[in-house]
Design an enzyme around this catalytic site. Structure first.
Site, PDB file in Angstrom:
ATOM      1  N   SER A 144       0.832  -1.219   0.000  1.00 18.73           N
ATOM      2  CA  SER A 144       0.000   0.000   0.000  1.00 18.73           C
ATOM      3  C   SER A 144       0.863   1.264   0.000  1.00 18.73           C
ATOM      4  CB  SER A 144      -0.967   0.010   1.189  1.00 18.73           C
ATOM      5  OG  SER A 144      -0.293  -0.220   2.405  1.00 18.73           O
ATOM      6  N   HIS A 200      -1.895  -8.858   1.710  1.00 19.01           N
ATOM      7  CA  HIS A 200      -1.569  -7.620   2.435  1.00 19.01           C
ATOM      8  C   HIS A 200      -2.694  -7.324   3.440  1.00 19.01           C
ATOM      9  CE1 HIS A 200       0.257  -3.855   3.345  1.00 19.01           C
ATOM     10  NE2 HIS A 200      -0.183  -3.124   2.333  1.00 19.01           N
ATOM     11  N   HIS A 204       5.898 -12.895   6.842  1.00 17.40           N
ATOM     12  CA  HIS A 204       6.101 -11.489   6.482  1.00 17.40           C
ATOM     13  C   HIS A 204       7.188 -11.360   5.438  1.00 17.40           C
ATOM     14  CE1 HIS A 204       6.631  -7.124   6.912  1.00 17.40           C
ATOM     15  NE2 HIS A 204       5.390  -7.155   7.365  1.00 17.40           N
ATOM     16  N   ARG A 260       3.635  -5.307  16.612  1.00 17.04           N
ATOM     17  CA  ARG A 260       2.229  -4.871  16.572  1.00 17.04           C
ATOM     18  C   ARG A 260       1.318  -5.995  17.077  1.00 17.04           C
ATOM     19  NH1 ARG A 260       2.116  -3.125  10.347  1.00 17.04           N
ATOM     20  NH2 ARG A 260       3.028  -5.227  10.277  1.00 17.04           N
ATOM     21  N   ASP A 272      -1.869  -8.791  11.598  1.00 18.00           N
ATOM     22  CA  ASP A 272      -3.243  -9.195  11.275  1.00 18.00           C
ATOM     23  C   ASP A 272      -3.708 -10.421  12.055  1.00 18.00           C
ATOM     24  OD1 ASP A 272      -3.569  -7.167   9.321  1.00 18.00           O
ATOM     25  OD2 ASP A 272      -2.304  -8.326   7.968  1.00 18.00           O
TER      26      ASP A 272
HETATM   27  N1  NMX Z   1       1.193 -19.853   5.211  1.00 14.91           N
HETATM   28  C1  NMX Z   1       1.581 -20.699   4.253  1.00 14.91           C
HETATM   29  N2  NMX Z   1       2.621 -20.498   3.433  1.00 14.91           N
HETATM   30  C2  NMX Z   1       3.329 -19.395   3.637  1.00 14.91           C
HETATM   31  C3  NMX Z   1       3.027 -18.480   4.646  1.00 14.91           C
HETATM   32  C4  NMX Z   1       1.903 -18.723   5.450  1.00 14.91           C
HETATM   33  N3  NMX Z   1       1.488 -17.888   6.401  1.00 14.91           N
HETATM   34  N4  NMX Z   1       3.916 -17.479   4.599  1.00 14.91           N
HETATM   35  C5  NMX Z   1       4.763 -17.743   3.580  1.00 14.91           C
HETATM   36  N5  NMX Z   1       4.395 -18.908   2.993  1.00 14.91           N
HETATM   37  C6  NMX Z   1       4.984 -19.536   1.829  1.00 14.91           C
HETATM   38  C7  NMX Z   1       4.858 -18.597   0.619  1.00 14.91           C
HETATM   39  O1  NMX Z   1       3.540 -18.692   0.062  1.00 14.91           O
HETATM   40  C8  NMX Z   1       5.958 -19.089  -0.278  1.00 14.91           C
HETATM   41  O2  NMX Z   1       5.498 -20.275  -0.882  1.00 14.91           O
HETATM   42  P1  NMX Z   1       5.883 -20.623  -2.439  1.00 14.91           P
HETATM   43  O3  NMX Z   1       7.381 -20.599  -2.496  1.00 14.91           O
HETATM   44  O4  NMX Z   1       5.276 -21.956  -2.652  1.00 14.91           O
HETATM   45  O5  NMX Z   1       5.278 -19.526  -3.256  1.00 14.91           O
HETATM   46  C9  NMX Z   1       7.040 -19.467   0.727  1.00 14.91           C
HETATM   47  O6  NMX Z   1       6.379 -19.698   1.991  1.00 14.91           O
HETATM   48  C10 NMX Z   1       8.102 -18.407   0.915  1.00 14.91           C
HETATM   49  O7  NMX Z   1       7.483 -17.206   1.259  1.00 14.91           O
HETATM   50  P2  NMX Z   1       8.220 -16.113   2.183  1.00 14.91           P
HETATM   51  O8  NMX Z   1       9.451 -15.698   1.451  1.00 14.91           O
HETATM   52  O9  NMX Z   1       8.377 -16.647   3.555  1.00 14.91           O
HETATM   53  O10 NMX Z   1       7.156 -14.957   2.258  1.00 14.91           O
HETATM   54  P3  NMX Z   1       6.861 -13.792   1.213  1.00 14.91           P
HETATM   55  O11 NMX Z   1       7.773 -12.653   1.518  1.00 14.91           O
HETATM   56  O12 NMX Z   1       6.863 -14.300  -0.177  1.00 14.91           O
HETATM   57  O13 NMX Z   1       5.356 -13.431   1.577  1.00 14.91           O
HETATM   58  C11 NMX Z   1       3.518 -12.970   2.982  1.00 14.91           C
HETATM   59  C12 NMX Z   1       5.009 -12.734   2.744  1.00 14.91           C
HETATM   60  C13 NMX Z   1       3.050 -12.061   4.116  1.00 14.91           C
HETATM   61  C14 NMX Z   1       2.746 -12.633   1.724  1.00 14.91           C
HETATM   62  C15 NMX Z   1       3.296 -14.457   3.373  1.00 14.91           C
HETATM   63  O14 NMX Z   1       3.988 -14.747   4.566  1.00 14.91           O
HETATM   64  C16 NMX Z   1       1.838 -14.824   3.510  1.00 14.91           C
HETATM   65  O15 NMX Z   1       1.194 -15.145   2.512  1.00 14.91           O
HETATM   66  N6  NMX Z   1       1.268 -14.758   4.774  1.00 14.91           N
HETATM   67  C17 NMX Z   1      -0.127 -14.987   4.977  1.00 14.91           C
HETATM   68  C18 NMX Z   1      -0.928 -13.762   4.584  1.00 14.91           C
HETATM   69  C19 NMX Z   1      -0.730 -12.637   5.560  1.00 14.91           C
HETATM   70  O16 NMX Z   1      -0.803 -12.793   6.764  1.00 14.91           O
HETATM   71  N7  NMX Z   1      -0.518 -11.425   5.030  1.00 14.91           N
HETATM   72  C20 NMX Z   1      -0.429 -10.231   5.856  1.00 14.91           C
HETATM   73  C21 NMX Z   1       0.951  -9.582   5.906  1.00 14.91           C
HETATM   74  C22 NMX Z   1       0.939  -8.369   6.787  1.00 14.91           C
HETATM   75  N8  NMX Z   1       0.136  -7.299   6.202  1.00 14.91           N
HETATM   76  O17 NMX Z   1      -0.700  -6.751   6.851  1.00 14.91           O
HETATM   77  O18 NMX Z   1       0.313  -6.955   5.039  1.00 14.91           O
HETATM   78  C1  MLT Z   2       2.295  -3.657   6.525  1.00  8.63           C
HETATM   79  O1  MLT Z   2       1.933  -3.220   7.619  1.00  8.63           O
HETATM   80  O2  MLT Z   2       2.326  -2.945   5.520  1.00  8.63           O
HETATM   81  C2  MLT Z   2       2.574  -5.122   6.426  1.00  8.63           C
HETATM   82  O3  MLT Z   2       3.143  -5.635   7.582  1.00  8.63           O
HETATM   83  C3  MLT Z   2       3.269  -5.553   5.166  1.00  8.63           C
HETATM   84  C4  MLT Z   2       4.672  -5.119   4.962  1.00  8.63           C
HETATM   85  O4  MLT Z   2       5.280  -4.397   5.726  1.00  8.63           O
HETATM   86  O5  MLT Z   2       5.213  -5.567   3.923  1.00  8.63           O
END
Ligand code: NMX
Ligand code: MLT
Length: 472
Positions: free
Chosen positions: A278, A308, A354, A363, A409
């Protein structure tokens, strides 16, 4: 000047002070001093030239110094770990979490002014800190509260734009549409069109837009809530309340604890350095000199994605699905099975992981502390606590997840749910209101520092193959 048409009470106070030229010099100096100390824009006027000089020096003395190497993994991997953005308002450390202008969340909770009967920081105080880098006094925060309340007028056509959407439209769609409709009043756009502002002063109409936007988004957001989930009646803003309490009040929640939660919620969700989807979207769009409304609407559209900001909705819906299937008192063993079931069906565990953080999100920690203080026996809070024990080892076992720990979250929904805001689909809108503080503050600094159009280079796979063969 055109951009001063939307002048605030404080701005009027400022011009009144200037007009009092018949007063003796000393009295006039005192009054000017008092007014400008309470006036955020005057404070910025003082700070901006120093920071402009600082940037100039950085560029001229160190412009060619490398700050990192770009690897193919970074190009293919969503630019993780690539330093490429200037973001003044906050900085994220992978282990420690966010610092707002150098201050951690516990430090902010200690030093930022709270409401008279409260303990949590007032979001206005955080806004002041984000913009100026200084901890405001109670008087400065009160003045900003009043200024925001004064600016919070929403034209009728904004409600009409939202009403044009079906009630089935997602709250984020309705909210972003409302923000786009607010854009009609952009001071920056008018000033630019009329050519009346020099580039070095772009930050001034941006400031007007940013403050108006921050003031108005809770009004728009609460209308979306009441339209979708209540009877559609508007609860008017109460200008005796602070920003967080007012938002809670306009949503229809008047308990002191919900107001405290809202202050904490807005404070901690406000900013997370510049690379999150964002903030980055808002900054990118703003770099084209799109005004703060256009930029912030873009940010909201990024926030609405499930990886996100929509994750807060997903977390509560997922927790409720656990309860519906297995009951509130689910054992840890059963909970493990449920988590594996989610993962095996190709889904992520929402609220965990993350892009930058490698430890439990502070947080999350401060929301957990709030829950331990105010709702320790809530069954959903206890389930969230159980998940904190169960999920990280499973994500670690998966072997690919870089951060198995909970993010912001994972916790917010159960707190809101406890105080009666049970409609999970609305949660990302709350995140959006809060994020207006950080994104709009940085947009003011983007214009003050004269940051250029953002335009990184992209390549295709042919280019990468060729580059590899040449570098072998
Ligand atoms: N559950 C399952 N798989 C996960 C999760 C999770 N919570 N977190 C990461 N992975 C997987 C990810 O999908 C990826 O799989 P693949 O290689 O098959 O594509 C692998 O682990 C490596 O990912 P990372 O490098 O650890 O994480 P990345 O930086 O790519 O993504 C998020 C970060 C936040 C997108 C990821 O951790 C996620 O999808 N979390 C769940 C959604 C979430 O809670 N999002 C909110 C973030 C905070 N916000 O407010 O924005
Ligand atoms: C945020 O607050 O924007 C989330 O934790 C995602 C991020 O920092 O990448």
């Amino acid at each position: 000047m055109v951009f001063l048409r939307g002048v605030s009470a404080i701005s009027r106070l400022r011009s009144r002070v200037v007009k009092q030229s018949s007063l003796s010099n000393s009295v006039r100096w005192l009054q000017t001093q008092g007014a400008s100390e309470l006036d955020l824009k005057s404070q910025l006027q003082e700070i901006i030239p120093e920071q402009q000089d600082r940037l100039k020096k950085l560029k001229s003395q160190h412009g060619t110094v490398p700050v990192g190497n770009i690897t193919v993994d970074m190009v293919l991997g969503g630019m993780r770990g690539m330093t490429g953005l200037l973001w003044e308002t906050s900085l994220l450390d992978a282990e420690e979490g966010i610092r707002f202008r150098g201050m951690s969340i516990p430090e902010c909770q200690k030093v930022l002014p709270a409401a008279q009967s409260g303990e949590e920081p007032l979001p206005e105080g955080l806004l002041w800190l984000l913009l100026t880098g200084k901890v405001p006094s109670k008087e400065q925060v009160n003045a900003l509260s009043k200024e925001l309340a004064h600016r919070a007028t929403v034209p009728d056509y904004v409600y009409k734009a939202i009403n044009a959407l079906p009630l089935s439209a997602h709250p984020m769609t309705q909210f972003a549409s409302g923000v786009m409709a607010l854009q009609v009043e952009s001071e920056f756009q008018k000033a630019y069109e009329e050519g009346v502002v020099h580039k070095s002063k772009y930050w001034e109409p941006t400031f007007e837009d940013a403050l108006n936007l921050i003031a108005r988004v809770p009004v728009v957001a609460s209308y979306v809530y009441r339209r979708m989930f209540k009877d559609g009646s508007i609860i008017p803003l109460d200008d005796s309340l602070d920003y967080g309490a007012n938002f809670s009040h306009m949503l229809g929640f008047d308990s002191p604890q919900m107001k405290e939660l809202m202050r904490l919620y807005i404070t901690i969700h406000s900013d997370h350095e510049g690379g999150n989807v964002s903030a980055h979207a808002g900054h990118l769009v703003g770099s084209a000199l799109s005004d703060p409304y256009l930029s912030f609407a873009a940010a909201l559209n990024g926030l609405a994605g499930p990886l996100h900001g929509l994750a807060n909705q997903e977390v509560l819906l997922w927790i409720k699905s656990v309860v519906a299937e297995c009951g509130e008192n689910i054992s840890k063993e059963h909970l493990k099975d449920y988590v594996w079931k989610t993962l095996n069906s190709g889904k992520v565990v929402p609220g965990y992981g993350h892009g930058v953080l490698r430890k439990t999100d502070p947080r999350y920690v401060c929301q957990r502390e709030f829950a331990l203080k105010h709702l320790p026996d809530d069954p959903l809070f206890q389930l969230v606590s159980k998940l904190y024990e169960v999920v990280p080892p499973i994500l670690t076992e998966l072997g690919k997840v870089k951060n198995p720990w909970p993010n912001v979250d994972a916790h917010s929904g159960v707190l809101l749910n406890y105080y009666g805001l049970t409609e999970a689909k609305y949660y990302t809108v709350l995140f959006g209101v809060s994020r207006s503080l950080g994104i709009c503050s940085q947009l003011i600094w983007d214009r003050a520092l004269g940051l250029p159009l953002e335009r990184p280079k992209s390549v295709n796979m042919d280019w990468l193959d060729k580059f590899m063969s040449l570098s072998r």
